[in-house]
Design an enzyme around this catalytic site. Structure first.
Site, PDB file in Angstrom:
ATOM      1  N   CYS A 127       0.845  -1.196   0.000  1.00 57.52           N
ATOM      2  CA  CYS A 127       0.000   0.000   0.000  1.00 57.52           C
ATOM      3  C   CYS A 127       0.880   1.245   0.000  1.00 57.52           C
ATOM      4  O   CYS A 127       1.963   1.250   0.592  1.00 57.52           O
ATOM      5  CB  CYS A 127      -0.921   0.010   1.232  1.00 57.52           C
ATOM      6  SG  CYS A 127      -2.108   1.364   1.202  1.00 57.52           S
ATOM      7  N   CYS A 131       0.535   3.723   1.666  1.00 54.52           N
ATOM      8  CA  CYS A 131       0.691   4.261   3.032  1.00 54.52           C
ATOM      9  C   CYS A 131       1.872   3.618   3.773  1.00 54.52           C
ATOM     10  O   CYS A 131       2.437   4.199   4.684  1.00 54.52           O
ATOM     11  CB  CYS A 131      -0.594   4.098   3.842  1.00 54.52           C
ATOM     12  SG  CYS A 131      -0.825   2.449   4.547  1.00 54.52           S
ATOM     13  N   HIS A 154      -2.047  -3.073   7.318  1.00 55.35           N
ATOM     14  CA  HIS A 154      -2.127  -4.081   6.253  1.00 55.35           C
ATOM     15  C   HIS A 154      -1.277  -5.300   6.599  1.00 55.35           C
ATOM     16  O   HIS A 154      -0.083  -5.348   6.286  1.00 55.35           O
ATOM     17  CB  HIS A 154      -1.644  -3.482   4.926  1.00 55.35           C
ATOM     18  CG  HIS A 154      -2.333  -2.207   4.553  1.00 55.35           C
ATOM     19  ND1 HIS A 154      -3.683  -2.160   4.273  1.00 55.35           N
ATOM     20  CD2 HIS A 154      -1.877  -0.937   4.414  1.00 55.35           C
ATOM     21  CE1 HIS A 154      -4.016  -0.911   3.970  1.00 55.35           C
ATOM     22  NE2 HIS A 154      -2.936  -0.153   4.063  1.00 55.35           N
ATOM     23  N   CYS A 163      -6.353   4.912   5.269  1.00 51.85           N
ATOM     24  CA  CYS A 163      -4.909   5.025   5.486  1.00 51.85           C
ATOM     25  C   CYS A 163      -4.251   5.987   4.503  1.00 51.85           C
ATOM     26  O   CYS A 163      -3.079   6.329   4.650  1.00 51.85           O
ATOM     27  CB  CYS A 163      -4.254   3.646   5.381  1.00 51.85           C
ATOM     28  SG  CYS A 163      -4.410   2.911   3.731  1.00 51.85           S
ATOM     29  N   HIS A 174      -9.334 -16.369  -2.384  1.00 52.77           N
ATOM     30  CA  HIS A 174     -10.604 -15.623  -2.349  1.00 52.77           C
ATOM     31  C   HIS A 174     -10.956 -14.990  -3.692  1.00 52.77           C
ATOM     32  O   HIS A 174     -12.089 -14.535  -3.882  1.00 52.77           O
ATOM     33  CB  HIS A 174     -10.554 -14.511  -1.293  1.00 52.77           C
ATOM     34  CG  HIS A 174     -10.415 -15.009   0.108  1.00 52.77           C
ATOM     35  ND1 HIS A 174     -11.260 -15.945   0.643  1.00 52.77           N
ATOM     36  CD2 HIS A 174      -9.503 -14.718   1.079  1.00 52.77           C
ATOM     37  CE1 HIS A 174     -10.885 -16.206   1.894  1.00 52.77           C
ATOM     38  NE2 HIS A 174      -9.820 -15.484   2.177  1.00 52.77           N
TER      39      HIS A 174
HETATM   40  N1  Q9C Z   1     -14.449  -6.977   7.962  1.00 50.72           N
HETATM   41  C1  Q9C Z   1      -6.518 -14.734   3.634  1.00 50.72           C
HETATM   42  O1  Q9C Z   1      -6.206 -15.284   4.639  1.00 50.72           O
HETATM   43  N2  Q9C Z   1     -10.833  -9.778   6.561  1.00 50.72           N
HETATM   44  N3  Q9C Z   1      -7.370 -13.720   3.567  1.00 50.72           N
HETATM   45  C2  Q9C Z   1     -12.201  -9.420   6.525  1.00 50.72           C
HETATM   46  C3  Q9C Z   1     -14.046  -8.200   7.394  1.00 50.72           C
HETATM   47  C4  Q9C Z   1     -10.545 -10.628   5.462  1.00 50.72           C
HETATM   48  C5  Q9C Z   1      -7.983 -13.231   4.756  1.00 50.72           C
HETATM   49  C6  Q9C Z   1     -12.571  -8.418   7.524  1.00 50.72           C
HETATM   50  C7  Q9C Z   1      -9.421 -11.544   5.731  1.00 50.72           C
HETATM   51  C8  Q9C Z   1      -8.971 -12.202   4.466  1.00 50.72           C
HETATM   52  C9  Q9C Z   1      -5.903 -15.171   2.332  1.00 50.72           C
HETATM   53 ZN    ZN Z   2      -6.901 -16.925   5.437  1.00 51.28          ZN
END
Ligand code: Q9C
Ligand code: ZN
Length: 488
Positions: free
Chosen positions: A74, A76, A82, A159, A211
């Site tokens: 990022c 920032c 992060h 940020c 994801h």
């Molecule tokens: N407010 C992996 O571990 N955080 N990704 C969501 C919701 C998402 C994790 C917070 C975390 C993703 C690859």
């Molecule tokens: Zn994960």
């Protein structure tokens, strides 16, 4: 005096039968040594060939890493805001160096995946959006770019940087190279493993990918490296069946989506679900695949929170009763692992909450190596606690090297899985036994400790062999009786 250059040249490796034996003892001695050396080389070649024939490969594990992936940061620059930062893969790389594990592995050169490779899973728009930088964007056919790509999609973050959301940050200059490098590194490694050039592999890559959906970046992920690699193995190397095991604590919604209707890719995920209340919210046990892919999506969706905590016993029990039986029945040609380490102790809610040990992941890796002729490739996904992800990477690479692992604590082997885990596994077995008959037999003994299960299996095996003996005895008795009664 003759100069060295004018000496007659030997033919070191062969003599014709008619050529006379050398006269001097020194020359004779030299000839004997030459022949011995020749025999040694022949023998070595034979042994190598034997190894190739027996195992299909010569060398050991491969590891891939590239500093291009460090530049996805990022604007920032705050790693506390992060947690998916460059230090993650730098630390793992250093750990493997410091422990001497890296020197026992082959180092594979990475590359950036092509836009075509990325489009095996992602839409063209998504691929161009995240696979190009302002510099190389101009070079592309302008018709392919649907308007001013960089301005509309990104959000301004609190940020000060930009991104899809505060997890999934974007650096206009450097991120596209990094995200394409992560994919390309895994593709290079997995192709070498699938082709038999390497025994197995470990990809130290970021950002993670599981994801990422066809046209959606989320949860730190842009391109789904594991899904793209599975597709390319099938399309370019004619690999038939791919098993993807995803042990990141989050459900890999992108990977599930990519193969939901596809029976040639079995997706098995173990993740914190809590009835849809844990990110990303998908991954219910009822999601079993669609159309021809029904039964080829397995969600071990832990539910019940973290009190009591989910740890080694629960993961090992899931492997014993669901993951390994189904995986063996599927009989994959290659195993890809979405190896996130955010289930390791040290990751607190909301990014974790479980207490699996790093050591346990070494044991899980070793179990997966019994599949697909050992062709197992691990790809880093999530996990941000540096000690945890380094320890776990070390344990997994040790397993890939087939060195002796730190044994699991006896307490772990004697403990029964917690009540919520048993309920989770009961549900998975109930749902999946329609598609995988092998899991049915584990439904009754889910509450057992691993030691009890071991004893139970030994007893079962003994019963089977006793019955076999009995039936042999009965046949012999029958045969004897038949002889007795038959007329001479
Ligand atoms: N407010 C992996 O571990 N955080 N990704 C969501 C919701 C998402 C994790 C917070 C975390 C993703 C690859
Ligand atoms: Zn994960």
């Amino acid at each position: 005096m003759r100069t060295v250059g004018k000496l007659p040249r030997h033919r070191p490796l062969s003599r014709t039968q008619s050529s006379p034996l050398p006269q001097s003892p020194q020359a004779l001695q030299q000839l004997v040594m030459q022949q011995q050396h020749q025999q040694f080389l022949e023998k070595q070649k034979q042994q190598q060939l034997q190894a190739v024939l027996a195992d299909g490969y010569v060398s050991g594990p491969g590891v891939v890493y590239d500093t291009f992936m460090l530049k996805h940061q990022c604007m920032c620059g705050n790693t506390h805001v992060h947690p998916e930062h460059a230090g993650r893969i730098q630390s793992i790389w250093s750990r493997l160096q410091e422990t001497g594990l890296l020197s026992k592995c082959e180092r594979i050169r990475g590359r950036k995946a092509t836009l075509d490779e990325i489009q095996t899973v992602h839409s063209e728009y998504h691929t161009l959006l995240y696979g190009t930088s302002p510099l190389n964007r101009q070079k592309l056919d302008s018709k392919k770019l649907l308007g001013p790509i960089s301005q509309k999609m990104y959000a301004m973050l609190p940020c000060g940087g930009i991104g899809v959301d505060s997890d999934t940050v974007w650096n206009e200059m450097h991120s596209s190279s990094a995200v394409r490098m992560a994919v390309g590194c895994l593709v290079e490694l997995a192709f070498k493993v699938a082709a038999g050039e390497l025994k197995n592999g470990f990809a130290i890559i970021r950002p993670p990918g599981h994801h990422a959906e066809e046209s959606t970046a989320m949860g730190f992920c842009f391109f789904n490296s594991v899904a793209i690699t599975a597709k390319l193995l099938q399309q370019k190397l004619n690999v038939g069946k791919v098993l993807i095991v995803d042990w990141d604590i989050h459900h890999g919604n992108g990977t599930q989506q990519a193969f939901y209707n596809d029976p040639s890719v079995l997706y098995i995920s173990l993740h914190r679900y809590d009835n849809g209340n844990f990110f990303p919210g998908s991954g219910a046990p009822e999601e079993v695949g669609g159309g021809p892919g029904v039964g080829y999506n397995v969600n071990v969706a832990w539910t019940g929170g973290v009190d009591p905590p989910i740890g080694d016993v629960e993961y090992l029990t899931a492997f014993r009763t669901v993951v390994m039986p189904i995986a063996h029945e599927f009989s994959p040609d290659v195993v890809l692992v979405s190896a996130g380490f955010d289930a390791v102790e040290g990751h607190l809610s909301p990014l974790g909450g479980y207490s699996v040990t790093a050591r346990c992941f070494g044991h899980l890796t070793r179990q997966l190596m019994t599949l697909a002729g050992g062709r197992v490739v691990l790809a880093l996904e999530g996990g941000h606690d540096l000690t945890a992800i380094c320890d776990a990477s070390e344990a997994c690479v040790s397993a890939l090297l087939s060195v002796e692992l730190q044994p699991l604590d006896e307490a772990v082997l004697q403990q029964k899985p917690n009540i919520n885990a048993v309920a989770t596994l009961e549900k998975v077995i109930e749902i999946q036994s329609k598609h995988w008959s092998c899991v049915q037999r584990f439904a009754a003994g889910l509450g057992r400790s691993l030691r009890e299960a071991q004893a139970g299996e030994t007893e079962e095996a003994e019963t089977v062999s006793a019955m076999a003996l009995l039936s042999v005895g009965a046949e012999q008795a029958q045969a004897a009786a038949a002889r007795e009664h038959s007329p001479r």
